[in-house]
Design a protein around this motif. Sequence first.
Motif, mmCIF file in Angstrom:
data_model
loop_
_atom_site.group_PDB
_atom_site.id
_atom_site.type_symbol
_atom_site.label_atom_id
_atom_site.label_comp_id
_atom_site.label_asym_id
_atom_site.label_seq_id
_atom_site.Cartn_x
_atom_site.Cartn_y
_atom_site.Cartn_z
ATOM 1 N N LEU A 158 0.827 -1.211 0.000
ATOM 2 C CA LEU A 158 0.000 0.000 0.000
ATOM 3 C C LEU A 158 0.861 1.261 0.000
ATOM 4 O O LEU A 158 0.562 2.226 -0.709
ATOM 5 N N ALA A 159 1.930 1.240 0.804
ATOM 6 C CA ALA A 159 2.796 2.420 0.898
ATOM 7 C C ALA A 159 3.406 2.767 -0.450
ATOM 8 O O ALA A 159 3.452 3.937 -0.845
ATOM 9 N N VAL A 160 3.861 1.743 -1.195
ATOM 10 C CA VAL A 160 4.532 2.002 -2.477
ATOM 11 C C VAL A 160 3.526 2.184 -3.609
ATOM 12 O O VAL A 160 3.587 3.154 -4.369
ATOM 13 N N ALA A 161 2.573 1.237 -3.737
ATOM 14 C CA ALA A 161 1.665 1.242 -4.891
ATOM 15 C C ALA A 161 0.591 2.315 -4.812
ATOM 16 O O ALA A 161 0.229 2.916 -5.822
ATOM 17 N N ILE A 162 0.068 2.573 -3.610
ATOM 18 C CA ILE A 162 -1.043 3.517 -3.475
ATOM 19 C C ILE A 162 -0.570 4.907 -3.094
ATOM 20 O O ILE A 162 -0.981 5.912 -3.693
ATOM 21 N N PHE A 163 0.328 4.978 -2.115
ATOM 22 C CA PHE A 163 0.730 6.286 -1.583
ATOM 23 C C PHE A 163 2.029 6.811 -2.174
ATOM 24 O O PHE A 163 2.462 7.913 -1.839
ATOM 25 N N GLY A 164 2.674 6.027 -3.033
ATOM 26 C CA GLY A 164 3.868 6.498 -3.733
ATOM 27 C C GLY A 164 5.105 6.657 -2.868
ATOM 28 O O GLY A 164 5.993 7.450 -3.194
ATOM 29 N N ALA A 165 5.195 5.920 -1.774
ATOM 30 C CA ALA A 165 6.378 6.002 -0.904
ATOM 31 C C ALA A 165 7.593 5.446 -1.632
ATOM 32 O O ALA A 165 7.479 4.586 -2.511
ATOM 33 N N SER A 166 8.761 5.934 -1.267
ATOM 34 C CA SER A 166 10.010 5.457 -1.861
ATOM 35 C C SER A 166 10.256 4.013 -1.429
ATOM 36 O O SER A 166 10.198 3.703 -0.229
ATOM 37 N N PRO A 167 10.547 3.112 -2.379
ATOM 38 C CA PRO A 167 10.840 1.724 -2.007
ATOM 39 C C PRO A 167 12.021 1.612 -1.038
ATOM 40 O O PRO A 167 12.031 0.732 -0.179
ATOM 41 N N VAL A 168 12.988 2.506 -1.165
ATOM 42 C CA VAL A 168 14.151 2.476 -0.268
ATOM 43 C C VAL A 168 13.701 2.712 1.176
ATOM 44 O O VAL A 168 14.116 1.994 2.100
ATOM 45 N N VAL A 169 12.824 3.695 1.380
ATOM 46 C CA VAL A 169 12.324 4.004 2.722
ATOM 47 C C VAL A 169 11.541 2.824 3.279
ATOM 48 O O VAL A 169 11.691 2.449 4.450
ATOM 49 N N VAL A 170 10.726 2.201 2.428
ATOM 50 C CA VAL A 170 9.910 1.059 2.865
ATOM 51 C C VAL A 170 10.809 -0.114 3.262
ATOM 52 O O VAL A 170 10.585 -0.759 4.296
ATOM 53 N N VAL A 171 11.844 -0.392 2.465
ATOM 54 C CA VAL A 171 12.758 -1.497 2.766
ATOM 55 C C VAL A 171 13.512 -1.230 4.065
ATOM 56 O O VAL A 171 13.647 -2.118 4.920
ATOM 57 N N ILE A 172 13.992 -0.003 4.251
ATOM 58 C CA ILE A 172 14.715 0.340 5.481
ATOM 59 C C ILE A 172 13.787 0.233 6.690
ATOM 60 O O ILE A 172 14.168 -0.318 7.733
ATOM 61 N N ALA A 173 12.550 0.730 6.557
ATOM 62 C CA ALA A 173 11.582 0.637 7.660
ATOM 63 C C ALA A 173 11.291 -0.822 8.003
ATOM 64 O O ALA A 173 11.212 -1.192 9.188
ATOM 65 N N ALA A 174 11.160 -1.674 6.966
ATOM 66 C CA ALA A 174 10.904 -3.101 7.211
ATOM 67 C C ALA A 174 12.103 -3.752 7.905
ATOM 68 O O ALA A 174 11.935 -4.588 8.805
ATOM 69 N N ALA A 175 13.311 -3.370 7.505
ATOM 70 C CA ALA A 175 14.518 -3.926 8.133
ATOM 71 C C ALA A 175 14.591 -3.530 9.607
ATOM 72 O O ALA A 175 14.904 -4.360 10.470
ATOM 73 N N VAL A 176 14.294 -2.261 9.900
ATOM 74 C CA VAL A 176 14.309 -1.789 11.291
ATOM 75 C C VAL A 176 13.259 -2.534 12.107
ATOM 76 O O VAL A 176 13.531 -3.002 13.216
ATOM 77 N N TYR A 177 12.050 -2.657 11.545
ATOM 78 C CA TYR A 177 10.982 -3.399 12.221
ATOM 79 C C TYR A 177 11.424 -4.840 12.494
ATOM 80 O O TYR A 177 11.264 -5.350 13.603
ATOM 81 N N GLY A 178 11.983 -5.513 11.466
ATOM 82 C CA GLY A 178 12.418 -6.895 11.623
ATOM 83 C C GLY A 178 13.493 -7.043 12.685
ATOM 84 O O GLY A 178 13.476 -7.977 13.483
#
Length: 196
Positions: A158-178
């Motif tokens: 949703l963040a990338v496809a709908i809201f246009g978030a940067s994939p880099v930011v999403v990947v970094i956020a997922a890594a931090v969460y993990g």
Amino acid sequence: MNGKPLKEKALLCLKLYLAFFKIGLFTFGGGYAMLPMLERECVDHYGWTDREELLDIFAMGQCTPGVIAVNTATFLGRKTAGFFGALLGTLGVITPSIIIITIIAAVLQNFADLAPVQHAMAAVRCAVTALIFASVIKMVRSSIKTAAQVVLLILAFLAVAIFGASPVVVVIAAAVYGFFFTNLSKMEQQEDTNHA
């Protein structure tokens, strides 16, 4: 790798070059389209890595600056055969592109406006879309194992496809969460063990 005789090292580096040459030659549509071929060559055929580690290497290749295909070839080559593996894996994946681009620049540019060429390119785009979709399905099946991961997948999409978030930011956020989620789970397990 250091204990292997020079002949074995040279043969392994040659196999890396040829495998990545084949991947580079038949990969249309960028890094995502190469994932099925990476899996077939590096996991199924040569056994240089397993599917889970391949996805990790592919994710690193996506997050680092540069072309995904080149980064992935470099990382996987380094993991398999050290510096020369990284060098020859990288050269293998870029050599077909250099040859093909040179031919296109010299010859095919004159034919780019022809209807059959445009139809052929449209068909290639459709095939690439199908390859990427198949890769995504395989990645989901092998990577998503818990409800939290399903939620993370949906939120990232949703963040990338709908809201246009940067994939880099999403990947970094997922890594931090993990990272924090894994450490939190370990702490909870230790507390449960201590109380027992």
